[in-house]
Write a protein that holds these residues in place. Structure first.
Motif, short mmCIF file in Angstrom:
data_model
loop_
_atom_site.label_atom_id
_atom_site.label_comp_id
_atom_site.label_asym_id
_atom_site.label_seq_id
_atom_site.Cartn_x
_atom_site.Cartn_y
_atom_site.Cartn_z
N GLU A 118 12.13 11.67 9.10
CA GLU A 118 12.38 11.58 10.55
C GLU A 118 12.84 10.15 10.81
O GLU A 118 12.02 9.24 10.88
CB GLU A 118 11.10 11.89 11.34
N LEU A 119 14.15 9.95 10.94
CA LEU A 119 14.69 8.59 10.98
C LEU A 119 15.24 8.25 12.37
O LEU A 119 15.33 9.11 13.24
CB LEU A 119 15.79 8.45 9.94
N GLY A 120 15.62 7.01 12.52
CA GLY A 120 16.21 6.58 13.78
C GLY A 120 17.72 6.77 13.76
O GLY A 120 18.30 7.15 12.73
N ILE B 111 14.02 4.63 0.42
CA ILE B 111 13.08 4.24 -0.64
C ILE B 111 12.10 5.39 -0.90
O ILE B 111 11.79 5.74 -2.05
CB ILE B 111 12.30 2.97 -0.23
N VAL B 112 11.62 5.99 0.18
CA VAL B 112 10.66 7.10 0.07
C VAL B 112 11.30 8.28 -0.67
O VAL B 112 10.71 8.86 -1.60
CB VAL B 112 10.16 7.53 1.48
N ALA B 113 12.53 8.62 -0.26
CA ALA B 113 13.21 9.77 -0.89
C ALA B 113 13.45 9.50 -2.38
O ALA B 113 13.29 10.40 -3.22
CB ALA B 113 14.52 10.06 -0.17
N GLU C 9 0.85 -1.20 0.00
CA GLU C 9 0.00 0.00 0.00
C GLU C 9 0.89 1.25 0.00
O GLU C 9 0.58 2.24 -0.67
CB GLU C 9 -0.93 0.01 1.22
N ALA C 10 1.99 1.19 0.76
CA ALA C 10 2.91 2.34 0.81
C ALA C 10 3.49 2.59 -0.58
O ALA C 10 3.60 3.73 -1.04
CB ALA C 10 4.02 2.08 1.82
N THR C 11 3.83 1.50 -1.28
CA THR C 11 4.38 1.65 -2.63
C THR C 11 3.35 2.25 -3.57
O THR C 11 3.65 3.13 -4.38
CB THR C 11 4.85 0.27 -3.16
P1 NAD Z 1 9.84 1.26 8.96
O1 NAD Z 1 10.74 2.13 8.16
O2 NAD Z 1 10.00 -0.20 8.85
O3 NAD Z 1 8.30 1.58 8.62
C1 NAD Z 1 7.78 2.89 8.66
C2 NAD Z 1 6.58 2.99 7.74
O4 NAD Z 1 7.00 2.77 6.40
C3 NAD Z 1 5.47 1.99 8.02
O5 NAD Z 1 4.21 2.65 7.93
C4 NAD Z 1 5.61 0.98 6.89
O6 NAD Z 1 4.40 0.36 6.52
C5 NAD Z 1 6.08 1.88 5.77
N1 NAD Z 1 6.74 1.17 4.67
C6 NAD Z 1 7.12 -0.12 4.62
N2 NAD Z 1 7.66 -0.39 3.42
C7 NAD Z 1 7.60 0.75 2.70
C8 NAD Z 1 7.99 1.12 1.38
N3 NAD Z 1 8.56 0.26 0.56
N4 NAD Z 1 7.79 2.39 0.99
C9 NAD Z 1 7.23 3.29 1.83
N5 NAD Z 1 6.84 3.00 3.07
C10 NAD Z 1 7.03 1.75 3.51
O7 NAD Z 1 10.02 1.76 10.47
P2 NAD Z 1 9.37 1.16 11.78
O8 NAD Z 1 9.99 -0.15 12.08
O9 NAD Z 1 7.91 1.26 11.72
O10 NAD Z 1 9.84 2.26 12.85
C11 NAD Z 1 11.04 2.16 13.56
C12 NAD Z 1 12.06 3.15 13.06
O11 NAD Z 1 11.48 4.46 13.03
C13 NAD Z 1 13.24 3.26 13.99
O12 NAD Z 1 14.42 3.36 13.24
C14 NAD Z 1 12.96 4.54 14.75
O13 NAD Z 1 14.12 5.14 15.30
C15 NAD Z 1 12.34 5.38 13.69
N6 NAD Z 1 11.57 6.48 14.26
C16 NAD Z 1 12.01 7.76 14.08
C17 NAD Z 1 11.33 8.82 14.69
C18 NAD Z 1 11.79 10.24 14.52
O14 NAD Z 1 11.04 11.13 14.89
N7 NAD Z 1 12.98 10.50 14.01
C19 NAD Z 1 10.18 8.55 15.43
C20 NAD Z 1 9.75 7.25 15.57
C21 NAD Z 1 10.45 6.21 14.98
#
Ligand code: NAD
Length: 477
Positions: free
Chosen positions: A217-219, A202-204, A179-181
């Protein structure tokens, strides 16, 4: 209701509707935006219990750890945004040169358009709703995609959104990677992504095809430096442990590893043991049913964390017990070296490695040589140490003497830098993310006398006049 994925057909229909709504200008009046923002606040206030229960069902988190970082900031953030709409959207009149003063030069905050917000599982409400509040305040229409790993939260949001928000402007799409894709294949005016660095990439990459602006906003591995000679070690340990155990360490801003001068490592361990006792005084410590510490997302994550504990060459000095496939007692591991398994990537769980260092210089060198973190935490009372960190390190945020607090300060931007992402949000900064600063100029016919030199036929006299700005006096120093 069971968790339902949004069909591709509904996803596309929703997107088309949002485009139409934007074109019609429905989201432009501030009265409309205010009403929707207040509905966001009501949605979270009136359904506080159900939203809390859903999050507890998904992540086993105590209601205090839900109210503090999720429900409270959303309700108060939406009300604050509603109250600030006039001020935020006020056209700006910049000071211009005298001869241009009749040009009505104005900067408007124009909505970027149709925007997409994709959220992670660890803080499922706040990571999507705070950006959404900014998007509503900015006058955008928006699709929000929560994580599929929070089925209870995502399903509840899918039920609440149509009850509270205008469905032609703000919609939920539920689903996973497919769905995200499908969403990323559409053209957006901004994409706000919170999640892992791998998916952020991937998003960028998808966004760049349409030159779409992105917030990532990444980890990251957020380090802690304890300036042991200049801090209250016991208070430092208590505050670090408190921040680390939130959501069982599954936090983007979790204190990931601790750098402490070698000679103070033993005292630091002792301070942590005391802090454990004060936070979890029950017979089975953090694993005691009375402790109500959050759960690990699932057995896969649990196995990953236990494997990390098995691979570390550091010394397990406290905790680390496990129960079932979703509970881990915070583990304190001393004598960790930089090539250790615990230093490979973001831990994202209740493991605290202590890396002994020579001094503050070595601590800063280690931080500088690793990917840019989301946060650097420093425990010190020394202005000199603070200044050193400000001048010689990079991070999204620098926090002195506490952990996990920066997300509560909505008067400041929150966001990463370099490896931990780009762009920011919270309060007015969320609004700023979703508006385009649109310049407006109206050059009146009466300005014509000032324009004579620009028209052909060109003359030497005209050139002299036009070249004047290039020949101004530059100050010596
Ligand atoms: P993730 O990157 O696995 O998933 C995030 C979202 O992306 C989900 O909704 C998922 O369904 C979607 N997704 C999956 N595949 C995708 C694709 N191909 N294209 C686009 N979207 C897709 O992350 P996660 O496991 O849900 O979250 C944990 C990570 O998020 C940790 O690294 C954490 O540090 C980070 N995080 C950062 C912040 C911040 O504010 N910087 C806040 C919370 C979490």
């Amino acid at each position: 209701m069971p968790f339902e994925y949004t069909s591709t057909e509904d996803l596309r229909k929703g997107y088309d509707e949002l485009q139409k709504t934007l074109l019609e200008g429905k989201t432009l009046p501030l009265a409309f935006r205010r009403a929707q923002l207040l509905r966001v606040a009501r949605m979270f206030q009136e359904n506080n219990v159900a939203l809390t229960d859903a999050l507890t069902a998904d992540l086993g988190r105590h209601k205090l750890e839900i109210s503090l970082p999720e429900i409270g900031p959303i309700v108060s953030g939406a009300v604050r945004a509603a109250e600030s709409l006039e001020e935020w959207n006020k056209p700006e009149k910049p000071q211009v040169e005298e001869w241009r003063s009749s040009w009505d030069t104005t900067i408007y905050s124009a909505p970027k358009g149709v925007v997409l917000i994709i959220g992670p599982w660890n803080y499922p409400y706040v990571t999507i709703m705070l950006p959404l509040i900014g998007a509503i305040a900015a006058g955008c229409t928006c699709i929000v995609k929560p994580s599929e790993f929070n089925p209870s939260c995502a399903q509840l949001l899918a039920e609440l959104f149509p009850k509270y928000l205008d469905q032609t402007a703000y919609r939920i799409v539920n689903g996973a990677g497919a769905e995200a894709t499908a969403l990323l294949n559409l053209k957006w005016d901004h994409i706000f992504f919170t999640g892992s660095k791998a998916v952020g990439g991937i998003v960028a990459a998808a966004a760049v095809k349409n030159v779409t602006p992105v917030t990532l906003e990444l980890g990251s591995k957020s380090p802690v430096f304890i300036d042991a000679e200049n801090t209250d070690l016991e208070l430092a340990a208590k505050r670090i442990l408190w921040g680390k155990q939130q959501n069982a360490g599954q936090i983007c801003v979790a204190p990931d590893y601790i750098l402490v001068p070698r000679g103070h490592q033993d005292a630091t361990v002792e301070a942590f043991k005391k802090a454990y006792q004060s936070l979890w005084p029950h017979p089975q410590g953090a694993l005691d049913p009375l402790s109500e510490m959050g759960a690990i997302l699932n057995s896969t994550h649990h196995a990953r964390l236990m494997k990390l504990l098995g691979r570390t060459k550091g010394t397990l000095v406290h905790g680390g017990n496990t129960e079932g496939t979703r509970r881990i007692e915070p583990a304190l591991v001393a004598n960790v070296t930089l090539d250790d398994a615990l230093m490979e990537s973001e831990i994202f769980g209740p493991i605290i490695p202590i890396v002994p260092v020579e001094d503050v210089q070595e601590a800063m060198k280690i931080i500088r040589e690793r990917p840019v973190p989301l946060v650097i935490y420093v425990f010190t009372n020394s202005d000199h140490t603070k200044d050193k960190f400000l001048a010689s390190t990079k991070s999204g945020t620098l926090v002195l003497n506490d952990t996990f607090v920066q997300l509560g300060v909505h008067e400041m931007p929150f966001g990463g830098q370099g490896d931990s992402g780009y762009g920011s949000y919270l309060g007015k900064f969320s609004f700023d993310t979703f508006v385009h600063r649109r310049s407006y100029i109206n050059v009146p016919p009466a300005a014509e006398p000032f324009m004579q030199h620009r028209y052909p036929p060109y003359t030497e006299e005209a050139f002299e006049a036009i070249a004047a700005p290039a020949n101004i006096k530059i100050p010596d120093q």
